[in-house]
Design an enzyme around this catalytic site. Structure first.
Site, PDB file in Angstrom:
ATOM      1  N   LYS A  17       0.861  -1.181   0.000  1.00 20.39           N
ATOM      2  CA  LYS A  17       0.000   0.000   0.000  1.00 20.39           C
ATOM      3  C   LYS A  17       0.903   1.238   0.000  1.00 20.39           C
ATOM      4  O   LYS A  17       1.550   1.535   0.986  1.00 20.39           O
ATOM      5  CB  LYS A  17      -0.895   0.059   1.242  1.00 20.39           C
ATOM      6  CG  LYS A  17      -1.926   1.181   1.111  1.00 20.39           C
ATOM      7  CD  LYS A  17      -2.328   1.802   2.423  1.00 20.39           C
ATOM      8  CE  LYS A  17      -1.471   2.956   2.838  1.00 20.39           C
ATOM      9  NZ  LYS A  17      -1.546   4.175   2.018  1.00 20.39           N
ATOM     10  N   GLY A  62       7.543   5.381   7.768  1.00 22.83           N
ATOM     11  CA  GLY A  62       6.676   6.547   7.905  1.00 22.83           C
ATOM     12  C   GLY A  62       6.947   7.210   9.237  1.00 22.83           C
ATOM     13  O   GLY A  62       8.039   7.081   9.811  1.00 22.83           O
ATOM     14  N   SER A  63       5.955   7.898   9.750  1.00 24.97           N
ATOM     15  CA  SER A  63       6.174   8.679  10.973  1.00 24.97           C
ATOM     16  C   SER A  63       6.213   7.772  12.211  1.00 24.97           C
ATOM     17  O   SER A  63       5.653   6.671  12.208  1.00 24.97           O
ATOM     18  CB  SER A  63       5.062   9.708  11.126  1.00 24.97           C
ATOM     19  OG  SER A  63       3.834   9.042  11.285  1.00 24.97           O
ATOM     20  N   GLY A  85       3.956   4.519  13.221  1.00 25.65           N
ATOM     21  CA  GLY A  85       4.717   3.305  13.573  1.00 25.65           C
ATOM     22  C   GLY A  85       4.306   2.748  14.923  1.00 25.65           C
ATOM     23  O   GLY A  85       4.228   1.520  15.112  1.00 25.65           O
ATOM     24  N   GLU A 105      10.776   1.837  10.105  1.00 22.87           N
ATOM     25  CA  GLU A 105      11.728   2.923   9.822  1.00 22.87           C
ATOM     26  C   GLU A 105      10.952   4.222   9.965  1.00 22.87           C
ATOM     27  O   GLU A 105      10.012   4.465   9.213  1.00 22.87           O
ATOM     28  CB  GLU A 105      12.291   2.798   8.403  1.00 22.87           C
ATOM     29  CG  GLU A 105      13.240   1.641   8.207  1.00 22.87           C
ATOM     30  CD  GLU A 105      14.498   1.748   9.021  1.00 22.87           C
ATOM     31  OE1 GLU A 105      14.823   2.849   9.508  1.00 22.87           O
ATOM     32  OE2 GLU A 105      15.152   0.710   9.199  1.00 22.87           O
ATOM     33  N   CYS A 108      13.799  11.560   5.714  1.00 22.38           N
ATOM     34  CA  CYS A 108      13.967  11.079   7.091  1.00 22.38           C
ATOM     35  C   CYS A 108      15.360  11.429   7.590  1.00 22.38           C
ATOM     36  O   CYS A 108      15.582  11.603   8.780  1.00 22.38           O
ATOM     37  CB  CYS A 108      13.729   9.587   7.156  1.00 22.38           C
ATOM     38  SG  CYS A 108      14.646   8.705   5.899  1.00 22.38           S
ATOM     39  N   GLU A 118      10.636  16.504  15.087  1.00 27.39           N
ATOM     40  CA  GLU A 118      10.756  16.416  13.631  1.00 27.39           C
ATOM     41  C   GLU A 118       9.754  17.376  12.983  1.00 27.39           C
ATOM     42  O   GLU A 118       8.556  17.304  13.267  1.00 27.39           O
ATOM     43  CB  GLU A 118      10.486  14.985  13.149  1.00 27.39           C
ATOM     44  CG  GLU A 118      10.752  14.821  11.661  1.00 27.39           C
ATOM     45  CD  GLU A 118      10.434  13.431  11.123  1.00 27.39           C
ATOM     46  OE1 GLU A 118       9.346  12.911  11.422  1.00 27.39           O
ATOM     47  OE2 GLU A 118      11.286  12.872  10.406  1.00 27.39           O
TER      48      GLU A 118
HETATM   49  P1  NAD Z   1       2.879   8.573   7.590  1.00 25.39           P
HETATM   50  O1  NAD Z   1       3.191   7.844   8.838  1.00 25.39           O
HETATM   51  O2  NAD Z   1       1.826   9.611   7.623  1.00 25.39           O
HETATM   52  O3  NAD Z   1       2.421   7.557   6.448  1.00 25.39           O
HETATM   53  C1  NAD Z   1       3.246   6.487   6.029  1.00 25.39           C
HETATM   54  C2  NAD Z   1       2.364   5.384   5.458  1.00 25.39           C
HETATM   55  O4  NAD Z   1       1.567   4.839   6.527  1.00 25.39           O
HETATM   56  C3  NAD Z   1       1.371   5.864   4.401  1.00 25.39           C
HETATM   57  O5  NAD Z   1       1.262   4.900   3.390  1.00 25.39           O
HETATM   58  C4  NAD Z   1       0.069   5.969   5.180  1.00 25.39           C
HETATM   59  O6  NAD Z   1      -1.071   5.830   4.377  1.00 25.39           O
HETATM   60  C5  NAD Z   1       0.211   4.798   6.125  1.00 25.39           C
HETATM   61  N1  NAD Z   1      -0.633   4.874   7.345  1.00 25.39           N
HETATM   62  C6  NAD Z   1      -1.093   5.980   7.969  1.00 25.39           C
HETATM   63  N2  NAD Z   1      -1.840   5.627   9.049  1.00 25.39           N
HETATM   64  C7  NAD Z   1      -1.826   4.277   9.103  1.00 25.39           C
HETATM   65  C8  NAD Z   1      -2.399   3.323   9.992  1.00 25.39           C
HETATM   66  N3  NAD Z   1      -3.137   3.687  11.030  1.00 25.39           N
HETATM   67  N4  NAD Z   1      -2.178   2.011   9.755  1.00 25.39           N
HETATM   68  C9  NAD Z   1      -1.424   1.618   8.716  1.00 25.39           C
HETATM   69  N5  NAD Z   1      -0.851   2.470   7.821  1.00 25.39           N
HETATM   70  C10 NAD Z   1      -1.052   3.786   8.026  1.00 25.39           C
HETATM   71  O7  NAD Z   1       4.257   9.168   7.058  1.00 25.39           O
HETATM   72  P2  NAD Z   1       4.535  10.112   5.801  1.00 25.39           P
HETATM   73  O8  NAD Z   1       4.018  11.475   6.096  1.00 25.39           O
HETATM   74  O9  NAD Z   1       4.091   9.454   4.530  1.00 25.39           O
HETATM   75  O10 NAD Z   1       6.133  10.128   5.783  1.00 25.39           O
HETATM   76  C11 NAD Z   1       6.880  10.994   6.561  1.00 25.39           C
HETATM   77  C12 NAD Z   1       7.499  10.283   7.740  1.00 25.39           C
HETATM   78  O11 NAD Z   1       8.204   9.131   7.299  1.00 25.39           O
HETATM   79  C13 NAD Z   1       8.517  11.130   8.474  1.00 25.39           C
HETATM   80  O12 NAD Z   1       8.358  10.964   9.858  1.00 25.39           O
HETATM   81  C14 NAD Z   1       9.854  10.529   8.028  1.00 25.39           C
HETATM   82  O13 NAD Z   1      10.929  10.739   8.918  1.00 25.39           O
HETATM   83  C15 NAD Z   1       9.493   9.097   7.900  1.00 25.39           C
HETATM   84  N6  NAD Z   1      10.423   8.386   7.031  1.00 25.39           N
HETATM   85  C16 NAD Z   1      11.337   7.553   7.616  1.00 25.39           C
HETATM   86  C17 NAD Z   1      12.268   6.890   6.830  1.00 25.39           C
HETATM   87  C18 NAD Z   1      13.279   5.966   7.463  1.00 25.39           C
HETATM   88  O14 NAD Z   1      13.838   5.135   6.741  1.00 25.39           O
HETATM   89  N7  NAD Z   1      13.553   6.061   8.753  1.00 25.39           N
HETATM   90  C19 NAD Z   1      12.266   7.073   5.443  1.00 25.39           C
HETATM   91  C20 NAD Z   1      11.321   7.933   4.891  1.00 25.39           C
HETATM   92  C21 NAD Z   1      10.397   8.583   5.690  1.00 25.39           C
END
Ligand code: NAD
Length: 499
Positions: free
Chosen positions: A175, A228-229, A233, A250, A284, A384
């Site tokens: 997804k 993601g965030s 996570g 991550e 990130c 962040e």
């Molecule tokens: P986000 O957490 O909003 O979304 C990431 C993914 O999770 C999306 O596909 C979203 O639809 C999905 N999601 C959201 N709520 C969910 C839930 N309840 N259950 C399952 N899936 C869900 O993050 P974002 O805004 O897309 O990305 C930015 C964040 O990602 C920043 O915090 C950044 O630091 C982090 N990031 C980390 C790395 C790493 O490798 N450490 C790499 C890239 C981005």
């Protein structure tokens, strides 16, 4: 009329069961509608998981080198379509074409690396304690992997997860972020053209709290990989914990570049400009803290601001543009909130407002922003922001800089600029991060090295390099006793021992 895009389930492009769609628009030009993407439901996830589960027995028994052949073809096709897919990624994500080409190249490198890994996937052969007994390990596929990815590396991050999962013999349901679904749809086209068998790779578009949550909660998905965030996570980790799932996280970062007085300052300025304002600060690994040693602080800030003021904002497909828009309105608002917080904590030295005029009015543009006099421990220094906002902190000695670097809840990357070899090794040893660069910015991961962070950035796993293959496989231990008698480990061997 923009297209209605589809999910990819069991080798076919299919409409969502809901019949509903969400819009995907260009963040630099909101009038530019890229398409409507399926707002799928649990039912679509169920179908995708059933297809992935049905495909697993055959795919998991396909020789790993043959799985690798498909991924090498994927690498070739991504190379052929690099420009086209990079342009599509810039259009929906906003970063410059140069950067999305880098994103594509990371995916290409990951494909070729994974392809070759299909000829390795080493186990161990280990001496047994007992005579006439053989002991060895090998890597076993696990099952269906659920992959949930963010918007900022729309191509590379899906490949970081998908390709190792596939090489290890798993099938996948992915997804993508709802902000960047088109790039992943193009990746799936490439996999299809490369001959991935039906059901091995499935794509379900949709919202995080709907499709993402359905993947995490699905009882037939034993492995979840999420980027993601940290907030999302945590939600995912709780559910995976309850269901005893294998989980790779991550998450967020608050990365610092430290500059010692002996550093090559021109190099350090190039580094921080790229680290802080590249990808509009939405990496990130973005540099969001700049730690400057007293002696060079004022000169460094003055020179940095001069350069930062010259950065050209605009649509990433246009010539000479260096900084694109933020991903969406909510992200702009979050950055604006931090500007207000920052004004109460530090000195706003430059920027701090939405960028307008000259082709910027229809996009989510924000001025490159620098705060000085930022205090360690303050919100600007520890949270962040995920935008083009740099917090400058002054320090005296290296020990103090190390302490400041380490006193945040995240631990992804860090960087030190110096000509001092001893300071460099102190940094490798004492900076509490998954990645430390010397004389390079906080960004710049390479596909064949492990990638990930400590503390609340991750949960101990790594993407990239050789380590990720351990996440996507189970170690099976095999003993073969050809002594023809009962040999009791830890009993018979020690009875026979002279010690
Ligand atoms: P986000 O957490 O909003 O979304 C990431 C993914 O999770 C999306 O596909 C979203 O639809 C999905 N999601 C959201 N709520 C969910 C839930 N309840 N259950 C399952 N899936 C869900 O993050 P974002 O805004 O897309 O990305 C930015 C964040 O990602 C920043 O915090 C950044 O630091 C982090 N990031 C980390 C790395 C790493 O490798 N450490 C790499 C890239 C981005």
């Amino acid at each position: 009329m923009a297209d209605n895009f589809k999910n990819f389930i069991n080798g076919e492009w299919v409409e969502p069961s809901t019949g509903t769609y969400f819009e995907n628009r260009n963040p630099a030009k909101q009038k530019d509608l890229i398409g409507h993407f399926p707002r799928s439901s649990r039912e679509d996830v169920d179908r995708a998981v059933a297809a992935a589960k049905a495909a697993f027995p055959d795919w998991s028994r396909t020789p790993a080198p043959a799985r690798g052949d498909i991924l090498r073809r994927v690498g070739d096709l991504l190379t052929e379509r690099k420009d086209e897919i990079a342009k599509a990624a810039t259009r929906e994500m906003g970063k410059t074409l140069q950067e999305t080409r880098g994103d594509l190249q990371e995916g290409i490198d990951t494909a070729y690396y994974a392809g070759v890994e299909g000829r390795r996937l080493f186990g161990h052969t280990v001496p047994s304690e007992l005579r006439n007994k053989w002991a060895m390990t090998y890597r076993r596929p696990i099952g269906v992997c659920g992959l949930i990815t963010p918007f900022n590396f729309p191509l590379a991050i899906p490949t970081w997860k998908m390709f190792p999962a596939l090489i290890c013999g798993n099938t996948v349901v992915i997804k993508p972020a709802e902000d960047t679904p088109h790039t992943v749809a193009l990746l799936i086209e490439v996999l299809e053209e490369a001959g991935i068998p039906k059901g091995v790779v499935n794509l379900v578009h949709g919202l995080g709290e709907e499709v993402g949550a359905a993947i995490v909660e699905h009882p037939d998905i034993p492995v979840i990989s999420f980027t993601g965030s940290t907030e999302t996570g945590s939600i995912i980790a709780q559910q995976c914990g309850r269901m005893h799932k294998r989980l790779s996280l991550e998450m967020g970062g608050k990365n610092a570049q430290i500059v010692l007085a002996d550093a090559d300052l021109d190099l350090a300025i190039d580094g921080v400009l790229w680290g802080a304002f590249g990808t509009t600060g939405q990496r990130c690994t973005a540099t969001s803290r700049l730690l400057l040693q007293d002696e060079i602080h004022d000169e460094f800030v003055a020179r940095l601001m001069e350069r930062a003021k010259g950065l050209k904002l605009g649509y990433g497909l246009e010539k000479d543009v260096e900084v694109g828009p933020l991903i969406h309105e909510a992200s702009l608002k979050k950055v604006e909130e931090y500007i207000e917080i920052g004004k109460g904590e530090a000195t706003l030295a430059m920027g701090g407002e939405r960028a307008t005029g000259d082709g910027l009015d229809d996009g989510f543009f924000f001025q490159p922003t620098i705060f000085t006099d930022v205090k360690p421990g303050s919100r600007l220094a520890t949270e962040e922001i995920f935008g083009p906002v740099l917090s400058v902190i002054r320090f005296g000695e290296l020990d103090e800089a190390i302490r400041i670097n380490n006193e945040v809840k995240y631990g992804l990357s860090s960087s030190l600029y110096t000509r001092d070899a001893v300071a460099s090794f102190r940094a490798f040893q004492d900076l509490d991060n998954g990645i430390t660069y010397v004389n390079a910015p906080t960004i710049g991961a390479e596909a064949h090295l492990p990638f990930g962070g400590v503390k609340q950035t991750g949960n101990g796993h790594r993407e990239g390099g050789w380590e990720v293959y351990e996440f996507y496989s189970e170690t099976k231990v095999c003993y073969l006793d050809y002594s023809g008698k009962l040999q009791r480990a830890q009993i018979d061997n020690y009875e026979a021992s002279p010690y």
